[in-house]
Scaffold this motif. Structure first.
Motif, PDB file in Angstrom:
ATOM      1  N   CYS A 104       0.819  -1.220   0.000  1.00  0.00           N
ATOM      2  CA  CYS A 104       0.000   0.000   0.000  1.00  0.00           C
ATOM      3  C   CYS A 104       0.852   1.269   0.000  1.00  0.00           C
ATOM      4  CB  CYS A 104      -0.926  -0.011   1.217  1.00  0.00           C
ATOM      5  SG  CYS A 104      -0.083   0.313   2.793  1.00  0.00           S
ATOM      6  N   ASN A 105       2.102   1.140   0.441  1.00  0.00           N
ATOM      7  CA  ASN A 105       3.022   2.282   0.565  1.00  0.00           C
ATOM      8  C   ASN A 105       2.556   3.340   1.571  1.00  0.00           C
ATOM      9  OD1 ASN A 105       5.235   1.580  -1.148  1.00  0.00           O
ATOM     10  ND2 ASN A 105       3.810   1.769  -2.862  1.00  0.00           N
ATOM     11  N   ASN A 106       1.649   2.974   2.479  1.00  0.00           N
ATOM     12  CA  ASN A 106       1.129   3.917   3.479  1.00  0.00           C
ATOM     13  C   ASN A 106       1.261   3.419   4.904  1.00  0.00           C
ATOM     14  OD1 ASN A 106       0.114   6.140   2.091  1.00  0.00           O
ATOM     15  ND2 ASN A 106      -1.595   4.907   1.315  1.00  0.00           N
ATOM     16  N   CYS A 107       1.227   2.110   5.108  1.00  0.00           N
ATOM     17  CA  CYS A 107       1.170   1.557   6.464  1.00  0.00           C
ATOM     18  C   CYS A 107       2.534   1.681   7.158  1.00  0.00           C
ATOM     19  CB  CYS A 107       0.719   0.092   6.411  1.00  0.00           C
ATOM     20  SG  CYS A 107       1.939  -0.989   5.661  1.00  0.00           S
ATOM     21  N   CYS A 110       5.392  -0.354   5.480  1.00  0.00           N
ATOM     22  CA  CYS A 110       5.771   0.308   4.215  1.00  0.00           C
ATOM     23  C   CYS A 110       6.583   1.572   4.489  1.00  0.00           C
ATOM     24  CB  CYS A 110       4.533   0.652   3.387  1.00  0.00           C
ATOM     25  SG  CYS A 110       3.842  -0.753   2.508  1.00  0.00           S
ATOM     26  N   CYS A 118       4.135  -5.354   4.097  1.00  0.00           N
ATOM     27  CA  CYS A 118       2.986  -4.426   4.142  1.00  0.00           C
ATOM     28  C   CYS A 118       1.826  -5.074   4.886  1.00  0.00           C
ATOM     29  CB  CYS A 118       2.566  -4.099   2.702  1.00  0.00           C
ATOM     30  SG  CYS A 118       1.032  -3.160   2.595  1.00  0.00           S
ATOM     31  N   SER A 119       1.078  -4.263   5.648  1.00  0.00           N
ATOM     32  CA  SER A 119      -0.018  -4.853   6.424  1.00  0.00           C
ATOM     33  C   SER A 119      -1.203  -5.243   5.541  1.00  0.00           C
ATOM     34  CB  SER A 119      -0.439  -3.928   7.567  1.00  0.00           C
ATOM     35  OG  SER A 119      -0.529  -2.621   7.117  1.00  0.00           O
TER      36      SER A 119
HETATM   37 ZN   LIG Z   1       1.693  -1.118   3.398  1.00  0.00          ZN
END
Ligand SMILES: [Zn+2]
Ligand SMILES: [Zn+2]
Length: 365
Positions: A104-107, A110, A118-119
């Protein structure tokens, strides 16, 4: 494919894929036909697969030694040509490889640079078809999701040479990144490495270590038949029976475990010098209790680090590495014959025989 960036339409209306239905079923895989999407969602990329290679982990899945969510399209190593793209930087007609891990590049993982953890991770070849229907490489097509890294391949890399980049080579690039930098010429520092396991990962490890400046690279295996390739890759072959004789205690700066066999660990510990680094890669299964003491790690001030999969950056570096060095090492000799999807069962048998480091599937055959 009317909404795709290029307006290109894939020639086929359906994909054919090998779907794993579970180790307790007979047969445990079936060939399925899936309608190709008419339009892609933002971020998706549809790729026609030109070559896939059978990784050892898939053999473990097929034999029931390893459990993955199913039903899923099997296979994660491969490459192909983009036939539709809803991603700005990915063009129809480009030959590409893709990252095994979609993130996701947000968690938190990441943001810490662990996109491979990644979650909300989806992995190629490990995702149920109800979540992602075309997300494995034993298939005529793969539908990369938003968040799946897609990396262009240089023209010099043939599909069969490029297929193992996105598991075996990229993982070893990640493993190499765990070692301290090698010193500049004339400076003291790391120069001797030991690779435990002369399989596909082992051969990539040898090439990466040599190009990183390691002057001496030992590669140990229990199979004499595999040690021939070690010599061709410029490393020193060592049969496990001769390890103590040929590799001095406290003499090695870095050890890569890529054998999947826990019995190699005491030898790796013996060989490491004070302050050395032990990178564990292959022992990714439950039968991996370590027969070493914390004292041994402490007294030698060792760094012991685990590596599982890789990130988009490692994949880009792996593509670049193979492009620079594919003529310096006999990578092609590691690859066996090519089989069509219709002969998948036979391909698996040949892969299990261990005659080749990788057996190739050509889904367009
Ligand atoms: Zn992630
Ligand atoms: Zn793999």
């Amino acid at each position: 494919m009317e909404a795709s960036k290029s307006g290109a339409t894939p020639e086929a209306s359906h994909a054919r894929s090998i779907v794993f239905v579970g180790p307790d079923r007979s047969p445990y895989f079936v060939t399925e036909s899936t309608r190709l999407p008419i339009t892609l969602a933002k971020g998706q990329v549809l790729v026609l697969i030109e070559a896939a290679t059978i990784c050892g982990s898939d053999l473990h899945t097929l034999s029931g030694r390893r459990t993955i969510p199913h039903p899923c399209v099997l296979g994660h190593e491969g490459c192909g040509v983009v036939v539709a793209s809803e991603r700005e930087e990915v063009n129809v007609g480009e030959r590409v490889t893709w990252g095994m891990c979609t993130s996701c590049n947000n968690c938190l993982p990441c943001s810490l640079g662990l996109q491979n953890k990644c979650s909300s991770l989806h992995k190629v070849g490990h995702t149920v078809v109800s979540t992602a229907p075309l997300f494995g490489t034993y298939s005529t097509h793969i539908l990369c999701l938003p968040g799946t890294p897609v990396v262009p391949l240089p023209p010099a890399l043939t599909p069969r040479l490029a297929a193992p980049i996105n598991c075996a080579l990229a993982t070893m690039v990640n493993a190499l990144s765990k070692l301290p930098p090698t010193p500049s010429p004339g400076q003291p520092g790391a120069s001797v490495a030991l690779v435990q396991g002369a399989g596909m990962l082992g051969m990539y490890a040898v090439a990466l270590l040599k190009e990183a400046g390691y002057k001496k690279v030992f590669c140990v295996d229990v199979k004499w038949s595999r040690l021939g390739s070690v010599t061709k890759f410029g490393a020193t072959p060592v049969h496990a029976d001769q390890e103590e004789e040929l590799i001095e205690s406290n003499s090695v700066d870095a050890v890569f475990e890529v054998s999947g066999n826990k019995q190699v660990l005491p030898q790796g510990m013996r060989a490491l010098r004070n302050g050395g680094t032990y990178v564990l890669v292959g022992l990714v299964h439950p039968d991996s209790h370590m027969d070493i003491t914390a004292q041994a790690i402490i007294l030698k001030c060792l760094t012991v680090v685990g590596v599982h999969n890789y990130t988009a950056q490692h994949l880009k570096e792996a593509v670049s590495f193979l492009n620079r060095h594919h003529e310096s090492y006999p990578f092609d000799t590691l690859l066996g014959p090519s089989y069509p999807l219709s002969d998948f069962r036979n391909a698996v048998e040949v892969a299990r025989s261990g005659q080749f480091f990788r057996v190739v599937i050509n889904p367009q055959q």
